[in-house]
Design an enzyme around this catalytic site. Structure first.
Site, mmCIF file in Angstrom:
data_model
loop_
_atom_site.group_PDB
_atom_site.id
_atom_site.type_symbol
_atom_site.label_atom_id
_atom_site.label_comp_id
_atom_site.label_asym_id
_atom_site.label_seq_id
_atom_site.Cartn_x
_atom_site.Cartn_y
_atom_site.Cartn_z
ATOM 1 N N ASP A 63 0.869 -1.171 0.000
ATOM 2 C CA ASP A 63 0.000 0.000 0.000
ATOM 3 C C ASP A 63 0.910 1.226 0.000
ATOM 4 O O ASP A 63 1.524 1.555 1.010
ATOM 5 C CB ASP A 63 -0.889 -0.011 1.254
ATOM 6 C CG ASP A 63 -1.797 1.200 1.333
ATOM 7 O OD1 ASP A 63 -1.672 2.117 0.494
ATOM 8 O OD2 ASP A 63 -2.637 1.239 2.261
ATOM 9 N N ASN A 90 2.953 5.933 -10.269
ATOM 10 C CA ASN A 90 1.682 5.921 -11.000
ATOM 11 C C ASN A 90 0.475 5.741 -10.092
ATOM 12 O O ASN A 90 -0.612 6.224 -10.408
ATOM 13 C CB ASN A 90 1.707 4.788 -12.035
ATOM 14 C CG ASN A 90 0.327 4.498 -12.609
ATOM 15 O OD1 ASN A 90 -0.215 5.272 -13.394
ATOM 16 N ND2 ASN A 90 -0.259 3.380 -12.185
ATOM 17 N N ARG A 124 10.578 10.355 -2.420
ATOM 18 C CA ARG A 124 11.636 10.457 -1.404
ATOM 19 C C ARG A 124 12.534 9.235 -1.448
ATOM 20 O O ARG A 124 13.770 9.352 -1.458
ATOM 21 C CB ARG A 124 11.034 10.598 -0.010
ATOM 22 C CG ARG A 124 12.099 10.832 1.070
ATOM 23 C CD ARG A 124 11.607 10.531 2.471
ATOM 24 N NE ARG A 124 11.438 9.096 2.722
ATOM 25 C CZ ARG A 124 11.124 8.591 3.918
ATOM 26 N NH1 ARG A 124 10.925 9.407 4.950
ATOM 27 N NH2 ARG A 124 10.990 7.280 4.077
ATOM 28 N N SER A 140 0.487 12.361 -13.454
ATOM 29 C CA SER A 140 -0.423 13.347 -12.874
ATOM 30 C C SER A 140 -1.756 13.315 -13.622
ATOM 31 O O SER A 140 -2.224 12.263 -14.047
ATOM 32 C CB SER A 140 0.219 14.730 -12.907
ATOM 33 O OG SER A 140 -0.577 15.685 -12.263
ATOM 34 N N SER A 141 -2.362 14.465 -13.807
ATOM 35 C CA SER A 141 -3.653 14.577 -14.473
ATOM 36 C C SER A 141 -3.805 16.002 -14.989
ATOM 37 O O SER A 141 -3.377 16.955 -14.326
ATOM 38 C CB SER A 141 -4.785 14.268 -13.493
ATOM 39 O OG SER A 141 -6.027 14.757 -13.975
ATOM 40 N N TYR A 154 -10.067 16.180 -6.519
ATOM 41 C CA TYR A 154 -9.118 15.322 -7.225
ATOM 42 C C TYR A 154 -7.949 16.129 -7.788
ATOM 43 O O TYR A 154 -6.776 15.790 -7.584
ATOM 44 C CB TYR A 154 -9.835 14.570 -8.338
ATOM 45 C CG TYR A 154 -8.920 13.743 -9.206
ATOM 46 C CD1 TYR A 154 -8.271 12.630 -8.690
ATOM 47 C CD2 TYR A 154 -8.705 14.078 -10.543
ATOM 48 C CE1 TYR A 154 -7.420 11.865 -9.488
ATOM 49 C CE2 TYR A 154 -7.862 13.326 -11.344
ATOM 50 C CZ TYR A 154 -7.220 12.224 -10.815
ATOM 51 O OH TYR A 154 -6.377 11.474 -11.602
ATOM 52 N N LYS A 158 -3.666 16.262 -6.785
ATOM 53 C CA LYS A 158 -2.611 15.913 -7.732
ATOM 54 C C LYS A 158 -1.619 17.053 -7.973
ATOM 55 O O LYS A 158 -0.579 16.840 -8.597
ATOM 56 C CB LYS A 158 -3.231 15.517 -9.075
ATOM 57 C CG LYS A 158 -4.194 14.343 -9.029
ATOM 58 C CD LYS A 158 -3.483 13.028 -8.790
ATOM 59 C CE LYS A 158 -2.875 12.485 -10.048
ATOM 60 N NZ LYS A 158 -2.325 11.110 -9.866
ATOM 61 N N ILE A 187 -8.518 9.152 -19.814
ATOM 62 C CA ILE A 187 -8.038 7.960 -20.504
ATOM 63 C C ILE A 187 -9.197 7.007 -20.753
ATOM 64 O O ILE A 187 -9.837 6.519 -19.813
ATOM 65 C CB ILE A 187 -6.951 7.253 -19.673
ATOM 66 C CG1 ILE A 187 -5.767 8.198 -19.435
ATOM 67 C CG2 ILE A 187 -6.497 5.976 -20.368
ATOM 68 C CD1 ILE A 187 -5.087 8.682 -20.695
#
Length: 247
Positions: A63, A90, A124, A140-141, A154, A158, A187
């Site tokens: 996770d 991703n 990191r 990203s978006s 949302y 991001k 997408i």
């Protein structure tokens, strides 16, 4: 492009964009680390498809909204392959069509844990462990650059990673590590568009795209693979938009 001898770690890669990215990198010769949080069967299917390209593939459950899980993921990758050359952050969660007035504290905490905290600590650890001359790429978006109704939460979740990419590119430049963001538009066949209930929403978005279609997972995988290769060695701290001209 030839990625033979490289090791690529892709978070959230059991399906959708992550799956397409893993398979494109494997096709170009990279050994791959496939990360998933729930669907082991899907991850194992990606592993088999990647290995069909003649590369090695490791599946690891983690996770990536939890720092311990991220650290374990890198530990497993380095134990298996000895290094990591390419990291693609991703993994994320899509939650749209929610007006700002309807967002709950629980919604906020969930999306920021997955979409902001998770990528931050993935990057990191990448900064600490990636090989010199490596490639770090976040997904990203275009909701971060194209305001749309219902994407306030949302899109906001991001945004932070795009800023981090610019800072990390400066910090890792002396090691010839590049750090970039791919910014897809909607997408087709992924995320919320796997549900026919969102077909009307999809049609409304297509009207906003000058090219006249939504993107595909293969579109994004191709751009990501370019940034992972030698030809992109002088591109860093950038956001490469792949949205058919919506932005």
């Amino acid at each position: 492009m030839n990625l033979s001898g490289k090791v690529a770690l892709v978070t959230g890669s059991s399906k959708g964009l992550g799956r397409a990215i893993v398979l494109r990198l494997a096709e170009q010769g990279a050994d791959v680390v496939i990360n998933y949080s729930r669907d082991a069967a899907a991850a194992e299917e990606v592993q088999k498809a990647a290995e069909a390209h003649g590369v090695k593939a490791l599946v690891h459950a983690a996770d990536v909204s939890q720092v311990d899980g991220i650290v374990d993921l890198y530990d497993a990758a380095i134990a298996a392959f000895g290094k990591v050359d390419i990291v693609v952050a991703n993994a994320g969660m899509e939650k749209v069509n929610i007006p700002v007035t309807d967002v709950t504290e629980e919604d906020f905490d969930l999306l920021f844990r997955v979409n902001t905290k998770g990528p931050y600590f993935v990057l990191r650890e990448a900064a600490r462990r990636i090989a010199d001359g490596g490639r770090i790429i976040t997904i990203s978006s275009n909701t971060t650059t194209v305001p749309q109704l219902g994407v306030g939460l949302y899109g906001t979740s991001k945004v932070a990673t795009g800023y981090l990419v610019k800072v990390l590119a400066m910090e890792l430049g002396p090691r010839r590590v590049t750090v970039n963001t791919v910014v897809p538009g909607p997408i087709d066949g992924a995320g919320i568009f796997t549900d026919p209930a969102n077909d009307e929403y999809k049609r409304s978005l297509i009207e906003m795209v000058p090219i006249g279609r939504l993107g595909t997972t293969e579109d994004v995988a191709g751009v990501t693979a370019f940034l992972a290769g030698d030809d992109a060695g002088l591109i860093t701290g950038q956001q490469l938009v792949c949205d058919g001209g919506m932005h």
